[in-house]
Design a protein around this motif. Structure first.
Motif, mmCIF file in Angstrom:
data_model
loop_
_atom_site.group_PDB
_atom_site.id
_atom_site.type_symbol
_atom_site.label_atom_id
_atom_site.label_comp_id
_atom_site.label_asym_id
_atom_site.label_seq_id
_atom_site.Cartn_x
_atom_site.Cartn_y
_atom_site.Cartn_z
ATOM 1 N N ASP A 1 0.811 -1.220 0.000
ATOM 2 C CA ASP A 1 0.000 0.000 0.000
ATOM 3 C C ASP A 1 0.844 1.269 0.000
ATOM 4 O OD1 ASP A 1 -2.416 -1.375 0.065
ATOM 5 O OD2 ASP A 1 -2.425 -1.484 2.261
ATOM 6 N N ALA A 2 2.149 1.138 0.086
ATOM 7 C CA ALA A 2 3.013 2.316 0.159
ATOM 8 C C ALA A 2 2.851 3.257 -1.031
ATOM 9 C CB ALA A 2 4.474 1.886 0.316
ATOM 10 N N PRO A 3 2.738 2.759 -2.269
ATOM 11 C CA PRO A 3 2.548 3.702 -3.384
ATOM 12 C C PRO A 3 1.265 4.526 -3.266
ATOM 13 C CG PRO A 3 3.279 1.576 -4.206
ATOM 14 C CD PRO A 3 2.955 1.385 -2.760
ATOM 15 N N ALA A 4 0.180 3.890 -2.794
ATOM 16 C CA ALA A 4 -1.076 4.626 -2.638
ATOM 17 C C ALA A 4 -0.941 5.709 -1.569
ATOM 18 C CB ALA A 4 -2.206 3.660 -2.270
ATOM 19 N N PHE A 5 -0.260 5.383 -0.478
ATOM 20 C CA PHE A 5 -0.008 6.373 0.569
ATOM 21 C C PHE A 5 0.824 7.526 0.018
ATOM 22 C CE2 PHE A 5 3.380 7.851 3.380
ATOM 23 C CZ PHE A 5 2.643 8.510 4.357
ATOM 24 N N ASP A 6 1.868 7.190 -0.713
ATOM 25 C CA ASP A 6 2.765 8.208 -1.255
ATOM 26 C C ASP A 6 2.020 9.146 -2.197
ATOM 27 O OD1 ASP A 6 5.607 9.103 -1.465
ATOM 28 O OD2 ASP A 6 5.297 8.611 -3.579
ATOM 29 N N SER A 7 1.194 8.576 -3.065
ATOM 30 C CA SER A 7 0.453 9.393 -4.028
ATOM 31 C C SER A 7 -0.553 10.307 -3.341
ATOM 32 C CB SER A 7 -0.286 8.491 -5.024
ATOM 33 O OG SER A 7 0.634 7.730 -5.786
ATOM 34 N N ALA A 8 -1.137 9.838 -2.232
ATOM 35 C CA ALA A 8 -2.180 10.608 -1.563
ATOM 36 C C ALA A 8 -1.642 11.814 -0.812
ATOM 37 C CB ALA A 8 -2.957 9.703 -0.601
ATOM 38 N N VAL A 9 -0.418 11.727 -0.328
ATOM 39 C CA VAL A 9 0.057 12.793 0.568
ATOM 40 C C VAL A 9 1.172 13.662 -0.010
ATOM 41 C CG1 VAL A 9 -0.558 11.411 2.591
ATOM 42 C CG2 VAL A 9 1.784 11.309 1.707
ATOM 43 N N LYS A 10 1.884 13.189 -1.016
ATOM 44 C CA LYS A 10 3.101 13.909 -1.404
ATOM 45 C C LYS A 10 2.848 15.293 -1.984
ATOM 46 C CE LYS A 10 3.624 11.738 -5.981
ATOM 47 N NZ LYS A 10 4.517 10.875 -6.797
ATOM 48 N N MET A 11 1.634 15.544 -2.517
ATOM 49 C CA MET A 11 1.343 16.834 -3.123
ATOM 50 C C MET A 11 0.552 17.758 -2.200
ATOM 51 S SD MET A 11 2.946 16.471 -5.875
ATOM 52 C CE MET A 11 2.467 18.007 -6.669
ATOM 53 N N LEU A 12 0.263 17.321 -0.976
ATOM 54 C CA LEU A 12 -0.517 18.155 -0.069
ATOM 55 C C LEU A 12 0.315 19.338 0.424
ATOM 56 C CD1 LEU A 12 -2.294 15.455 2.127
ATOM 57 C CD2 LEU A 12 -3.352 16.918 0.393
ATOM 58 N N PRO A 13 -0.241 20.539 0.449
ATOM 59 C CA PRO A 13 0.490 21.687 1.001
ATOM 60 C C PRO A 13 0.645 21.556 2.512
ATOM 61 C CG PRO A 13 -1.755 22.308 0.453
ATOM 62 C CD PRO A 13 -1.563 20.923 -0.075
ATOM 63 N N GLY A 14 1.730 22.121 3.020
ATOM 64 C CA GLY A 14 1.972 22.105 4.455
ATOM 65 C C GLY A 14 2.815 20.938 4.937
ATOM 66 N N ILE A 15 3.275 20.079 4.010
ATOM 67 C CA ILE A 15 4.071 18.909 4.385
ATOM 68 C C ILE A 15 5.545 19.145 4.069
ATOM 69 C CG2 ILE A 15 4.562 16.498 3.808
ATOM 70 C CD1 ILE A 15 1.634 16.014 3.500
ATOM 71 N N SER A 16 6.403 18.908 5.051
ATOM 72 C CA SER A 16 7.838 18.989 4.842
ATOM 73 C C SER A 16 8.363 17.695 4.225
ATOM 74 C CB SER A 16 8.550 19.252 6.175
ATOM 75 O OG SER A 16 9.953 19.141 6.024
ATOM 76 N N ILE A 17 7.954 16.570 4.792
ATOM 77 C CA ILE A 17 8.381 15.279 4.269
ATOM 78 C C ILE A 17 7.367 14.224 4.667
ATOM 79 C CG2 ILE A 17 9.838 14.899 6.308
ATOM 80 C CD1 ILE A 17 11.611 13.100 4.632
ATOM 81 N N ALA A 18 7.094 13.292 3.763
ATOM 82 C CA ALA A 18 6.274 12.120 4.050
ATOM 83 C C ALA A 18 7.115 10.896 3.718
ATOM 84 C CB ALA A 18 4.999 12.135 3.221
ATOM 85 N N TYR A 19 7.174 9.968 4.657
ATOM 86 C CA TYR A 19 8.078 8.841 4.478
ATOM 87 C C TYR A 19 7.417 7.566 4.986
ATOM 88 C CZ TYR A 19 12.391 6.110 4.560
ATOM 89 O OH TYR A 19 13.353 5.156 4.324
ATOM 90 N N ALA A 20 7.545 6.502 4.218
ATOM 91 C CA ALA A 20 7.048 5.194 4.627
ATOM 92 C C ALA A 20 8.183 4.186 4.542
ATOM 93 C CB ALA A 20 5.894 4.756 3.729
ATOM 94 N N ARG A 21 8.116 3.181 5.399
ATOM 95 C CA ARG A 21 9.121 2.129 5.355
ATOM 96 C C ARG A 21 8.486 0.824 5.805
ATOM 97 N NH1 ARG A 21 13.809 3.130 9.615
ATOM 98 N NH2 ARG A 21 14.238 0.940 9.161
ATOM 99 N N PRO A 22 8.997 -0.307 5.303
ATOM 100 C CA PRO A 22 8.439 -1.599 5.714
ATOM 101 C C PRO A 22 8.765 -1.902 7.168
ATOM 102 C CG PRO A 22 10.391 -1.908 4.354
ATOM 103 C CD PRO A 22 10.091 -0.446 4.322
ATOM 104 N N VAL A 23 8.013 -2.818 7.743
ATOM 105 C CA VAL A 23 8.278 -3.239 9.113
ATOM 106 C C VAL A 23 9.593 -4.008 9.147
ATOM 107 C CG1 VAL A 23 7.461 -4.668 11.023
ATOM 108 C CG2 VAL A 23 5.833 -3.365 9.665
ATOM 109 N N PRO A 24 10.513 -3.674 10.058
ATOM 110 C CA PRO A 24 11.755 -4.435 10.171
ATOM 111 C C PRO A 24 11.487 -5.874 10.592
ATOM 112 C CG PRO A 24 11.924 -2.328 11.312
ATOM 113 C CD PRO A 24 10.482 -2.519 10.965
ATOM 114 N N PHE A 25 12.399 -6.759 10.239
ATOM 115 C CA PHE A 25 12.227 -8.190 10.475
ATOM 116 C C PHE A 25 11.955 -8.518 11.934
ATOM 117 C CE2 PHE A 25 14.165 -12.316 11.598
ATOM 118 C CZ PHE A 25 13.374 -13.153 10.831
ATOM 119 N N TRP A 26 12.662 -7.852 12.860
ATOM 120 C CA TRP A 26 12.619 -8.228 14.265
ATOM 121 C C TRP A 26 11.497 -7.564 15.054
ATOM 122 C CZ3 TRP A 26 14.997 -12.205 16.431
ATOM 123 C CH2 TRP A 26 16.117 -12.743 15.793
ATOM 124 N N GLU A 27 10.702 -6.700 14.438
ATOM 125 C CA GLU A 27 9.757 -5.908 15.216
ATOM 126 C C GLU A 27 8.767 -6.756 16.006
ATOM 127 O OE1 GLU A 27 6.496 -2.376 14.763
ATOM 128 O OE2 GLU A 27 6.317 -4.298 13.772
#
Length: 274
Positions: A123-149
């Protein structure tokens, strides 16, 4: 005679019960698992502030922009556990990590932030597309869950080539040092499992994590060296991963082991640092 026999049986049961309890208190060291890799991911959306360090913002986020960002996130079926962090909360969290900077960093230096979980890493691409163009955002970042979490609460990183804290001028942790670390862990209450991750396992988790990161979303160049050459096996560290019956015990475990000979560092396993 029967009285003696019953007494013997009772004592035997008591001893066996004590042995079982002792076995639970002193868990054996387990080999690292290889599956499953946890599903999903995590994200944060950092809002603009004055004098933004990334030069991504011309001015502070407005209340209307903040509401628009929150509304967009709440309407996304791909995410869960949405949380808002104010500047004040961000400052408190930061100073817990770096208490030496108390008084040197102010609330105005912090950014407001939304964070949460992705139900699936795909779902990361959908999240990225939804938020990256919104005004007021400095950075939006997603990452997968680490193996050991979902498998451990604390990681204890062992010395390797001396480049980490507490390891200058020495090589890898010795067998005696590892034995001492394991002996201490076995005696500590609240520990369910102890894994020893060798360098090959740590290299595997690092390379697979990097592959997951690079697949679904175009990365920001400053966010890492995912395109760099893979490191050699000798450059990785051996680590103990510890599963607790109560995550609140993490600080006590970290404090107990982080200054032991052969330990490069100890920290909580988390979605951002695990």
């Amino acid at each position: 005679m029967l009285r003696v026999l019953f007494a013997f049986v009772a004592m035997t049961a008591l001893l066996l019960g004590t042995s079982a309890a002792e076995a639970n208190r002193f868990p054996r060291i387990l080999a690292s698992p290889t599956e499953p890799w946890p599903e999903g991911g995590s994200f944060f959306v950092r809002l603009c502030r004055q004098h933004d360090a990334r030069n991504a913002c011309e001015e502070e986020v407005t209340p209307a922009q903040r509401r628009a960002v929150e509304q967009t996130l709440r309407q996304m079926p791909q995410i869960t556990g949405l949380r808002y962090e104010s500047k004040r909360e961000a400052l408190v969290r930061f100073l817990k990590t770096v208490p030496d900077l108390t008084g040197a960093v102010e609330e105005s230096d912090m950014s407001e932030e939304f964070s949460g979980r992705l139900l699936r890493w795909s779902d990361a691409p959908a999240f990225d597309s939804a938020v990256k163009m919104l005004p007021g955002i400095s950075i939006a970042y997603a990452r997968p869950v680490p193996f050991w979490e979902d498998k451990a609460d604390v990681v204890i990183i062992l010395c390797n080539d001396g480049r980490r804290k507490h390891c200058e001028g020495r090589g890898r942790a010795t067998a005696d040092e590892m034995t001492a670390i394991e002996a201490l862990l076995r005696k500590m209450k609240g520990i369910e499992r102890i894994y020893l991750a060798d360098r090959a396992h740590n290299m595997w988790t690092n390379e697979r994590f990097s592959a997951l990161v690079s697949q679904p979303v175009e990365r920001v160049p400053q966010d890492g060296d995912n395109d760099a050459e893979p490191r050699l096996l000798k450059e990785y560290y051996e680590s103990y991963y510890v599963k607790l019956n109560d995550p609140k015990l993490v600080p006590s475990i970290v404090d107990a082991v982080e200054d032991l000979p052969g330990v490069a560092g100890a920290l909580e396993v988390s979605v951002w640092g695990g």
